[in-house]
Design an enzyme around this catalytic site. Structure first.
Site, mmCIF file in Angstrom:
data_model
loop_
_atom_site.group_PDB
_atom_site.id
_atom_site.type_symbol
_atom_site.label_atom_id
_atom_site.label_comp_id
_atom_site.label_asym_id
_atom_site.label_seq_id
_atom_site.Cartn_x
_atom_site.Cartn_y
_atom_site.Cartn_z
ATOM 1 N N HIS A 6 83.391 61.918 35.582
ATOM 2 C CA HIS A 6 83.530 63.323 35.963
ATOM 3 C C HIS A 6 84.379 64.142 34.991
ATOM 4 O O HIS A 6 84.243 65.366 34.927
ATOM 5 C CB HIS A 6 84.141 63.409 37.366
ATOM 6 C CG HIS A 6 84.148 64.786 37.941
ATOM 7 N ND1 HIS A 6 82.988 65.483 38.229
ATOM 8 C CD2 HIS A 6 85.171 65.614 38.277
ATOM 9 C CE1 HIS A 6 83.300 66.666 38.721
ATOM 10 N NE2 HIS A 6 84.611 66.776 38.756
ATOM 11 N N ASP A 218 87.779 71.236 30.506
ATOM 12 C CA ASP A 218 87.224 70.913 31.820
ATOM 13 C C ASP A 218 85.857 70.268 31.666
ATOM 14 O O ASP A 218 85.046 70.727 30.850
ATOM 15 C CB ASP A 218 87.084 72.188 32.657
ATOM 16 C CG ASP A 218 87.381 71.962 34.126
ATOM 17 O OD1 ASP A 218 87.141 70.838 34.603
ATOM 18 O OD2 ASP A 218 87.850 72.898 34.786
#
Length: 330
Positions: A6, A218
């Site tokens: 992730h 991110d």
């Protein structure tokens, strides 16, 4: 078996810092499919494996062959659910009512509302965001008394000193900027320091003129997609960091470099002054992307890739068995 990673995968030089790099890579390569958010993370992973382990990299098919096992590496950009739109006219009416109710609850008066939703983490660029808001109010003083930014900041890992100190820094910076500009009925930043449910956050998404996602680094950032999915009224502008995985999909957001305070400040002003027609057209296109590439499509693509791997493996076994039968016949 598949595994989805992730967070961003670093380049091979950065990953080499880790003392257990071989063990971690060996474990990950036990999977048949390794997924990341974007293609560059896949490339970083393959280059890391190539430099660290004895293996054969199939760059054409983005796969790794090691000790008789093949691992396929693919990008699977994660997403969110996309609820039914319902009646757009009623949603638009409720937006103004919701905004008025929220401002009363917050105890401020404003014409324009911005929102940020983050864990209080040093990768999220919250301090840089506050500096950009301060600079916007300096350069465009007409927004003083009219623009309020609501930062929802969920405390994270506060038992770790660096995170504990960051939370204190974020609070102090909000107080400093408020002290500089605030009046009796207005302050530029409202910092809400607690965990919110999704239903609670939805109210802020729907009431905001802008949503700021200014991450310094991110993997994807689902806040950006949640904001878009929430805007049934096709209003609102997303200000999005170039350093998010979402920036590879959400081209109709206002893209910024969060380290560039001046240009991020101008982006806030641009978003607030954007013509209603352009704002609606951008949001329609953004919503189309998120609707088509929703969380169910993400899951289906991942499972579908696993099915392809299983089919390929079955065909390999059948071919090998046929060859052995033919050899025995000869």
């Amino acid at each position: 078996m598949a595994i989805f990673w992730h967070i961003p995968w670093p380049n091979s030089e950065s990953f080499a810092i880790c003392p257990w790099q071989r063990e971690l890579l060996d474990g990950l390569l036990g999977a048949d499919v390794v997924g990341f958010h974007i293609q560059s993370h896949c490339t970083n992973f393959l280059q890391t494996v190539d430099r660290t382990l004895e293996c054969r990299i199939d760059w054409e098919h983005f796969a790794i062959n090691r000790e008789g096992h093949r691992t396929v590496v693919r990008p699977f950009p994660i997403s969110v659910d996309f609820p039914d739109s319902g009646d757009l006219d009623s949603k638009q009416d409720s937006t103004y009512l919701e905004r008025a109710a929220l401002l009363r609850e917050l105890g401020v008066e404003a014409l324009f509302v911005g929102v940020g939703v983050d864990r209080v983490d040093y990768t999220k660029g919250i301090l840089e965001r506050f500096l950009a808001i301060e600079r916007m109010l300096e350069k465009h003083p007409t927004y003083q008394g009219k623009f309020v930014f609501v930062q929802i900041g969920a405390p994270s890992r506060t038992h770790i000193k660096r995170y504990h100190d960051l939370l204190a820094d974020v609070e102090a910076e909000a107080e400093r900027i408020n002290w500089r500009f605030q009046s009796s009925t207005w302050k530029p930043i409202v910092f809400l320091k607690r965990h919110f449910t999704h239903r609670e956050i939805l109210r802020y998404y729907c009431a905001a003129d802008i949503c700021m996602v200014t991450s310094l680094h991110d993997g994807m950032n689902l806040v950006a997609k949640e904001f878009i999915a929430a805007r049934h009224d096709e209003q609102g502008v997303l200000i999005l960091s170039r350093f998010t995985g979402a920036a590879r999909e959400l081209f109709d957001s206002v893209l910024v470099n969060p380290y560039d305070i001046e240009k991020t400040a101008e982006a806030i002003c641009q978003a607030l002054e954007m013509a209603p027609e352009e704002r609606a057209a951008r949001m329609r296109r953004l919503r189309k992307v998120v609707k088509e590439q929703n969380i169910y499509r993400w899951a289906a693509n991942l499972v579908g890739q696993l099915c392809e791997v299983r089919l390929d493996r079955s065909q390999e076994i059948e071919t090998r068995d046929d060859s052995q039968v033919a050899a025995q016949s000869d």
